[in-house]
Every structure is written in C-alpha cells, then in structure tokens.
Design a protein around this motif. Structure first.
Motif, mmCIF file in Angstrom:
data_model
loop_
_atom_site.group_PDB
_atom_site.id
_atom_site.type_symbol
_atom_site.label_atom_id
_atom_site.label_comp_id
_atom_site.label_asym_id
_atom_site.label_seq_id
_atom_site.Cartn_x
_atom_site.Cartn_y
_atom_site.Cartn_z
ATOM 1 N N ALA A 40 4.157 9.083 -13.656
ATOM 2 C CA ALA A 40 3.195 8.304 -12.877
ATOM 3 C C ALA A 40 1.674 8.723 -13.388
ATOM 4 O O ALA A 40 0.935 7.944 -13.269
ATOM 5 N N ARG A 41 1.497 9.962 -13.765
ATOM 6 C CA ARG A 41 0.197 10.355 -14.085
ATOM 7 C C ARG A 41 -0.204 9.518 -15.228
ATOM 8 O O ARG A 41 -1.639 9.190 -15.488
ATOM 9 N N GLU A 42 0.481 9.331 -16.103
ATOM 10 C CA GLU A 42 0.418 8.653 -17.404
ATOM 11 C C GLU A 42 -0.030 7.325 -17.275
ATOM 12 O O GLU A 42 -1.047 6.673 -17.771
ATOM 13 N N LEU A 43 0.557 6.815 -16.186
ATOM 14 C CA LEU A 43 0.151 5.313 -15.859
ATOM 15 C C LEU A 43 -1.041 5.332 -15.119
ATOM 16 O O LEU A 43 -1.861 4.259 -15.329
ATOM 17 N N LEU A 44 -1.476 6.228 -14.299
ATOM 18 C CA LEU A 44 -2.691 6.290 -13.461
ATOM 19 C C LEU A 44 -4.005 6.325 -14.531
ATOM 20 O O LEU A 44 -4.780 5.672 -14.469
ATOM 21 N N GLU A 45 -3.679 7.521 -15.652
ATOM 22 C CA GLU A 45 -4.852 7.643 -16.447
ATOM 23 C C GLU A 45 -4.772 6.464 -17.423
ATOM 24 O O GLU A 45 -6.132 6.087 -17.831
ATOM 25 N N GLU A 46 -3.772 5.872 -17.613
ATOM 26 C CA GLU A 46 -3.928 4.754 -18.551
ATOM 27 C C GLU A 46 -4.857 3.490 -17.973
ATOM 28 O O GLU A 46 -5.702 2.829 -18.439
ATOM 29 N N GLY A 47 -4.565 3.327 -16.492
ATOM 30 C CA GLY A 47 -5.207 2.436 -15.844
ATOM 31 C C GLY A 47 -6.710 2.639 -15.767
ATOM 32 O O GLY A 47 -7.701 1.868 -15.978
ATOM 33 N N ARG A 48 -6.917 3.977 -15.518
ATOM 34 C CA ARG A 48 -8.456 4.576 -15.459
ATOM 35 C C ARG A 48 -9.114 4.179 -16.739
ATOM 36 O O ARG A 48 -10.284 3.786 -16.802
ATOM 37 N N GLY A 49 -8.276 4.565 -17.798
ATOM 38 C CA GLY A 49 -8.874 4.527 -19.071
ATOM 39 C C GLY A 49 -9.134 3.069 -19.449
ATOM 40 O O GLY A 49 -10.066 2.817 -20.167
ATOM 41 N N ARG A 50 -8.357 2.156 -19.129
ATOM 42 C CA ARG A 50 -8.846 0.869 -19.420
ATOM 43 C C ARG A 50 -9.861 0.246 -18.559
ATOM 44 O O ARG A 50 -11.049 -0.696 -19.114
ATOM 45 N N ILE A 51 -10.354 0.773 -17.326
ATOM 46 C CA ILE A 51 -11.430 0.459 -16.507
ATOM 47 C C ILE A 51 -12.525 0.797 -17.324
ATOM 48 O O ILE A 51 -13.503 0.243 -17.643
#
Length: 377
Positions: A40-51
């Motif tokens: 879940a952390r990986e997806l959270l940080e991927e989303g943050r990184g894209r933004i």
C-alpha cells in the motif's frame, strides 16, 4: 444528461476509476511494516510522486489531505498559530474578496480573534494588481493568500508577480490553485509560492483527496494531532487508493493539457456565439481567463429557476459556486466585482471539460435560450 459543471467536480476519468479499484482491493495500511502495508505504501508514494512531478516539486513537500478546504484552513490557521506562538499577539493577514469560502471563512474567524485582515477589492473581472498588494503589506503581515484561478469567473492571477512582492518583504504567500491543474500550467518553482493547495476531484481524480504544498524550510504547525503520518503535519491513515488514482489522473491530464486548453477555448467561443442573441446577456468571465469557465448574467431572471429549467432539459450547470449553493445568498464573488445582488442571483456558471463535445455545447446553448424565455414569460 449533459454535464457542464466541471468547475465544481470533474467526473472521475476511466483511468482513475481503474487505478482506484485496483488500489482499494489491497488490504494493507501504508503505515504498517508488513508486506501488505508496504504494498500500500508503494502505491501511495507512486501517487504522490506523480503529482509532485507535474507540479515540479520534491514529493516530500506535498502533504496528503482531504482537499482544498482542509489545505486552505491548515495554512491560514497554522500560520496564525505559529505567529502568535512567536510574537504573543495576533498579526495581519492579506486576502481578497473573491476567495473561495475555504479561505474567507477562516480569515473571518481570525478577524474575530483579533487579527487584522485586509480584503483586497477586485476589478470588474476579479483581477488584482501587484500595486494593491504592495500597498497593503505591513510590518506585521504574517501571510498573503490569493487564489490562482477563480472558481466562478475563471480569472487567473499573476501569481509569480504577486508572490515575488510578498517574498521581497519576507512574507509567506499561499495560493488556492485547485482550479488550475489539467487546464492551466502549474510549475510551482516558477510561481515562487510558499504554500499551494490542490484537490484531485478538479482534475478527474477522486473526491476527498488533496495535497498541500509546503515550501522546504517553511514552518507550518499541524492543526490536527494524532499519529505521525505525513511527517506529523496531517495525522491519520492516508487514502492510498485515492492518492494513487489522483496521481494517475493528473499524469494523464497534464499530458493532454495543451490540447485540452485549445479544445475548451473552442467550446467556449462556440457557446458564446450560440447564446449571444439572448436579450440583455452580460458576460462576467474575462476573455483571457481559464477557458473552462463561462459566467453569464441574464437580468430579470431567477438563477435558481433557470437551473431547474435547465435540469429538466437535461443540462447540469450551477449558480455561482457549488459550495455556496442553497444558501439563498448572492455570490460574494459576483457582488465583489460590481454586480448588484439581483444580477448576481440571475447569474449562471457553465464549466467544460476535455470530454465535453460540440454537440453538447449546442444543446446547452439551445436549452439556455429556451430556459431564459420561460423565465421571462
């Protein structure tokens, strides 16, 4: 149904829905150290990184929250808290008369707590000149908060110039920029702002997800206390699925932004030509503003009645801001720009998106012409 209320909420894109569905199926809490939590952390940080990539900033400068209202409140109340802890007294805040209620409400609350608040007055199209800000700054000014793109008029401020004036005096600058991504260029290093707030549902992401940009090295206390999530700035379990979907939606929106801008400009021109013959029609939005917003006053009509007639004809629009709908009060944005209360109550906002078609624009223009005739008959 023809949906022309994108300034209120951009429908979730198919990519965002698919991303949300995928991430929501994961069981883990992103704060947990086990495998499910780390997935879940990986997806959270991927989303943050894209933004962060679209905004041009370090992902660590983005705090996840529930949207623009929370971000705006956090900045105004957090800066006030920090100022009073440092100086032991209220300070001075500068904002404008055409801000979203998410800024105006905490500003007025601070005023009741003894803060001096300067509300800058706009020109007819909702614009603010750098000289106005320069004249309003004081030695005890703790914060300047001026939106980038207005939600009712589409007016776009010269944020880099305004932020530079505040920076020259050592004053933090905040901008509510929720209406910009996906339509207008947003590169925060070029803007020079200290804080910026965003909401994912304005660019095709899920509702209830936002980010607050805090310039590195800036002190902003939390206004909610709990766990240590988001470096302690915004405790609480993050919305992993929402952030992941928001990041993917913004990536797609940014990739298509220039073509979207051109498409919206064409749609607005087509719509305005089609409704030009409506008697007494007044145009409120500036021609150089965000092309997704059209604000029209039809004197002698009732805006709520117009909306109901349009709804019966299958058209979704709004009267001013969605967040003030149902209050029976005229839009504060419109009255600040010089409209009478009667004219403000006779004003509608149409807002378009990349998926809006020319056929929908033609149908909406025909429906508005018919609704105006009904209202005046």
């Amino acid at each position: 149904m023809i949906y022309l209320d994108y300034a209120a909420t951009h429908p979730m894109t198919p990519e965002a829905v698919a991303a949300y569905t995928h991430a929501a199926a994961l069981p883990g809490n992103p704060a947990s150290v086990h495998a499910a939590g780390q997935a879940a952390r990986e997806l959270l940080e991927e989303g943050r990184g894209r933004i962060a990539a679209v905004l041009g900033v370090d992902p660590r400068t983005l705090t996840i929250n529930s949207g623009g209202t929370e971000g705006d409140n956090h900045v105004l109340l957090g800066i006030a808290l920090a100022w009073e802890e440092t100086y032991g007294r209220p300070g001075h805040l500068i904002t404008t008369l055409t801000e979203h209620s998410a800024v105006l409400a905490p500003a007025r609350w601070l005023e009741k707590q003894g803060w001096a608040v300067t509300f800058l007055a706009p020109d007819r199209h909702g614009r603010y000149a750098p000289a106005q800000l320069e004249a309003a700054l004081r030695d005890d000014t703790a914060l300047v908060s001026i939106h980038h793109a207005n939600n009712e008029l589409g007016t776009v401020q010269d944020t880099p110039s305004l932020a530079a004036i505040a920076a020259a005096r050592g004053v933090p600058y905040h901008t509510d920029a929720v209406q910009a991504p996906g339509v207008l260029p947003v590169h925060l290093p070029d803007w020079g702002v200290t804080f910026a707030t965003f909401s994912a549902h304005k660019w095709g992401g899920p509702r209830g997800v936002g980010v607050l940009y805090v310039q590195r090295g800036t002190v902003l206390p939390p206004v909610v206390y709990g766990g240590g999530q988001e470096s302690g700035l915004r405790p609480g379990t993050q919305n992993t699925a929402g952030v992941y979907a928001a990041g993917l939606a913004l990536t797609h929106a940014e990739a298509a932004r220039e073509s979207t801008f051109a498409h919206l400009s064409q749609l607005r021109q087509r719509f305005m030509q089609a409704v030009a013959a409506i008697p007494g029609l007044r145009i409120n939005h500036p021609p150089e503003g965000s092309p997704k917003v059209v604000s029209l006053t039809l004197p002698g009509t009732d805006g709520e009645a117009l909306l109901m007639n349009l709804d019966m004809l299958g058209i979704c629009a709004s009267a001013g801001s969605a967040c003030s709908a149902g209050t029976m009060q005229p839009s504060h944005v419109l009255t600040a720009t010089g409209l009478s209360e009667a004219d403000a109550r006779s004003t509608l906002r149409f807002s378009f998106g990349a998926a809006t078609t020319e056929a929908e624009i033609d149908a909406a223009a025909s429906a508005l012409t018919q609704a105006a005739q009904w209202s005046r008959s």
